[in-house]
Design a protein around this motif. Structure first.
Motif: not given
Length: 334
Positions: A156, A159-161
């Motif tokens: 966390g 972000g995965w972006d």
């Protein structure tokens, strides 16, 4: 295959525990310096010399020093996360441990593949070996980048972006660290250095390094004052780097590339030179691509010149042996 720490002139570290402690301290120091330039709250830096230090240490002293890499990487990441906490202590420790695992696997994969494919012979004296080293660096650094980006995403922290951007930054910084620092440390290690050259050759080598230093200063440190300080002069050190590679070989070439990389990075960070201006992260990424390209190019050129010189020496030796055989045969016939 025997471990290089157990036999040969690299038996300098008799106690693996001491070697691991020294390596962990050095890795931590290099990492703290590099993490100053990391992307905010990610620990992904476009400049990562510890990767080159770790691979060189394993190549010189053997795989038994891997705990030093793991400890140094874990402590460096942990300290940065504790200074800028992102989540609970448990998650911080877990993410730091995962990132340290990636850094350790990176060095371990590089060591294993190089020793499997090249054995114990010098790495930077032959063109095929240089290409192998570059390919191993690209592959091994992908391991650390993948593990690190996944750990940051699962923890966390990012972000995965942003995972793709962090992966590329991580990979590029580690690759550049290996391409610049590993050849220097391995080539200049005392037990692997060739016999001392003559005074004239030493003077030539020294003057060439000074020339590289001055060319890099004009290119990246703003020695041309005013608006000229940021002219696109990144190409200026290249003729001198080629001269070093042609005349002096891989060892001096690695030092010249390091000097260029250090001055270029310093100038870019302080806002001077062709890569300065705008976003610092983007400027450093462009700089590291430039450093990686010149490092690979100069390694290839130095290895080609080394092979050419060795081939000429072998031909000369064959001619001398042939002349001796002809003389002996002539004497026998008489």
């Amino acid at each position: 295959m025997s471990d290089p720490v157990a036999t040969g002139p690299t038996r300098l570290i008799q106690r693996p525990l001491l070697g691991c402690v020294v390596l962990a301290i050095l890795y931590f120091a290099f990492a703290r310096l590099a993490l100053v330039l990391a992307f905010e709250q990610t620990n992904a830096s476009p400049v990562w010399p510890p990767s080159g230090l770790a691979l060189a240490a394993l190549l010189l002293f053997g795989r038994r020093l891997w705990p030093g890499v793991a400890a140094g990487a874990f402590l460096a990441n942990l300290v940065v996360f504790l200074e800028n906490p992102q989540g609970s202590l448990t998650s911080i420790v877990a993410v730091s441990a995962a990132m340290a695992l990636g850094n350790t696997l990176e060095a371990g994969v590089g060591y294993h593949l190089l020793r499997r494919w090249l054995g114990e012979r010098p790495i930077f004296d032959r063109l095929p070996d240089v290409f192998t080293f570059c390919g191993v660096a690209l592959l091994g650094c992908a391991v650390a980048a993948s593990v690190g980006a996944a750990a940051l995403g699962l923890g966390g922290v990012i972000g995965w972006d942003l995972a793709g951007r962090v992966w590329f930054t991580w990979w590029l910084g580690d690759v550049t660290g290996m391409l610049v620092l590993t050849p220097l440390l391995v080539s200049w290690w005392p037990s692997l250095m060739p016999r001392a050259p003559g005074f004239r050759h030493v003077m030539e080598r020294g003057l060439l390094q000074i020339a590289v230093l001055h060319a890099a200063g004009f290119s990246f440190l703003g020695w041309l004052h005013g608006e000229s300080a940021n002219y696109p002069m990144a190409y200026l050190p290249l003729p001198f780097l080629c001269w070093v590679a042609f005349r002096c070989g891989p060892r001096d070439n690695s030092l010249a590339v390091l000097l260029t990389a250090v001055l270029a990075t310093w100038g870019t960070v302080t806002g001077v030179g062709p890569f300065a201006g705008g976003n610092l992260d983007q400027a450093l990424l462009m700089l590291q691509i430039f450093i990686g390209v010149i490092s690979v190019t100069m390694m290839i050129l130095a290895a080609a010149c080394m092979e050419r010189a060795q081939g000429a020496a072998d031909i000369e030796q064959l001619n001398e042996n042939l002349e001796a055989q002809v003389e002996n045969r002539t004497a026998t016939l008489r």
